[in-house]
Design a protein around this motif. Structure first.
Motif, PDB file in Angstrom:
ATOM      1  N   ARG A  57       0.874  -1.182   0.000  1.00 25.07           N
ATOM      2  CA  ARG A  57       0.000   0.000   0.000  1.00 25.07           C
ATOM      3  C   ARG A  57       0.899   1.216   0.000  1.00 25.07           C
ATOM      4  O   ARG A  57       1.861   1.299   0.779  1.00 25.07           O
ATOM      5  CB  ARG A  57      -0.884  -0.032   1.243  1.00 25.07           C
ATOM      6  CG  ARG A  57      -1.875   1.088   1.333  1.00 25.07           C
ATOM      7  CD  ARG A  57      -3.080   0.802   0.442  1.00 25.07           C
ATOM      8  NE  ARG A  57      -4.020   1.882   0.476  1.00 25.07           N
ATOM      9  CZ  ARG A  57      -5.082   1.943   1.252  1.00 25.07           C
ATOM     10  NH1 ARG A  57      -5.357   0.956   2.064  1.00 25.07           N
ATOM     11  NH2 ARG A  57      -5.870   2.979   1.207  1.00 25.07           N
ATOM     12  N   VAL A  58       0.619   2.181  -0.880  1.00 22.45           N
ATOM     13  CA  VAL A  58       1.418   3.396  -0.996  1.00 22.45           C
ATOM     14  C   VAL A  58       0.524   4.618  -0.852  1.00 22.45           C
ATOM     15  O   VAL A  58      -0.695   4.527  -0.994  1.00 22.45           O
ATOM     16  CB  VAL A  58       2.172   3.449  -2.352  1.00 22.45           C
ATOM     17  CG1 VAL A  58       3.175   2.327  -2.472  1.00 22.45           C
ATOM     18  CG2 VAL A  58       1.203   3.444  -3.529  1.00 22.45           C
ATOM     19  N   LYS A  59       1.158   5.742  -0.553  1.00 28.69           N
ATOM     20  CA  LYS A  59       0.430   7.011  -0.522  1.00 28.69           C
ATOM     21  C   LYS A  59       1.300   8.078  -1.178  1.00 28.69           C
ATOM     22  O   LYS A  59       2.531   7.999  -1.142  1.00 28.69           O
ATOM     23  CB  LYS A  59       0.032   7.400   0.897  1.00 28.69           C
ATOM     24  CG  LYS A  59       1.157   7.891   1.753  1.00 28.69           C
ATOM     25  CD  LYS A  59       0.630   8.388   3.087  1.00 28.69           C
ATOM     26  CE  LYS A  59       1.707   9.167   3.808  1.00 28.69           C
ATOM     27  NZ  LYS A  59       1.208   9.818   4.995  1.00 28.69           N
ATOM     28  N   PRO A  60       0.656   9.080  -1.766  1.00 31.25           N
ATOM     29  CA  PRO A  60       1.422  10.143  -2.431  1.00 31.25           C
ATOM     30  C   PRO A  60       2.246  10.948  -1.415  1.00 31.25           C
ATOM     31  O   PRO A  60       1.808  11.177  -0.294  1.00 31.25           O
ATOM     32  CB  PRO A  60       0.347  11.032  -3.058  1.00 31.25           C
ATOM     33  CG  PRO A  60      -0.906  10.245  -3.030  1.00 31.25           C
ATOM     34  CD  PRO A  60      -0.776   9.249  -1.931  1.00 31.25           C
ATOM     35  N   VAL A  61       3.443  11.347  -1.835  1.00 33.50           N
ATOM     36  CA  VAL A  61       4.309  12.211  -1.021  1.00 33.50           C
ATOM     37  C   VAL A  61       4.860  13.316  -1.926  1.00 33.50           C
ATOM     38  O   VAL A  61       4.798  13.222  -3.148  1.00 33.50           O
ATOM     39  CB  VAL A  61       5.469  11.418  -0.367  1.00 33.50           C
ATOM     40  CG1 VAL A  61       4.938  10.460   0.680  1.00 33.50           C
ATOM     41  CG2 VAL A  61       6.293  10.687  -1.392  1.00 33.50           C
TER      42      VAL A  61
END
Length: 174
Positions: A57-61
């Motif tokens: 699972r990834v999230k924008p940075v």
């Protein structure tokens, strides 16, 4: 002449019947979900010795990230779990009641924590890694619409997919 009394009794009877049907449906769905959770937990135990895939699972940075999207957006990994593929499908994701334009890979994955769902993978995230399923969105929970098959109920379909996955992973390990 009875006036409204007969009509009121009929309306009350009809309303009670609808309430009873709704309660029965909710109870059936609760029982189905409990049985599905038990099946998923059992399948994790049987699949644990096999496979090396992972769901990430990834999230924008803003700046530094493990992945880069085709538009240059960077993503950072926020979680990772072992997983097993139950079904390979793709489609267009529904967002806010509208189908998206882009076809995406959306396999049904079983995660090591016993959850399963249809995972919409982010196309074009780099670097791509074999055996890694990467998504920035939550999965669609499993339900009777998760599977393409028209035959059998949800639990029957889930059992078939779990059994097929177990056999497939067992055979791949030999």
């Amino acid at each position: 002449m009875a006036g409204l009394d007969d009509a009121i009794r009929a309306a009350r009877s009809k309303a009670s019947a609808w309430e009873n049907m709704a309660r029965s449906k909710e109870e059936r769905e609760r029982q189905e979900q409990a049985e599905a959770q038990a099946l998923l937990a059992e399948a994790v135990g049987r699949l644990r010795p096999f496979g090396t895939e992972a769901f990430i699972r990834v999230k924008p940075v803003m700046f530094f990230g493990d992945y880069t999207g085709p538009d240059g957006q960077r993503y950072r990994q926020v979680s990772q779990q072992r997983c097993w593929k139950l079904a390979h499908i793709s489609g267009r994701r529904e967002i806010d009641g509208k189908l998206g334009d882009e076809w995406m890979e959306s396999p049904i994955l079983l995660l090591e924590d016993g959850t399963a769902g249809r995972f919409w993978l982010d196309p074009g995230l780099r670097p791509g890694r074999d055996g890694k399923y990467v998504s920035s969105t939550a999965p669609d929970p499993l339900n009777e619409r998760s599977f393409i098959e028209a035959r059998g109920g949800f639990l029957d379909q889930l059992k078939r997919h779990l059994a097929d996955a177990i056999v497939s992973y067992e055979r791949a390990s030999h």
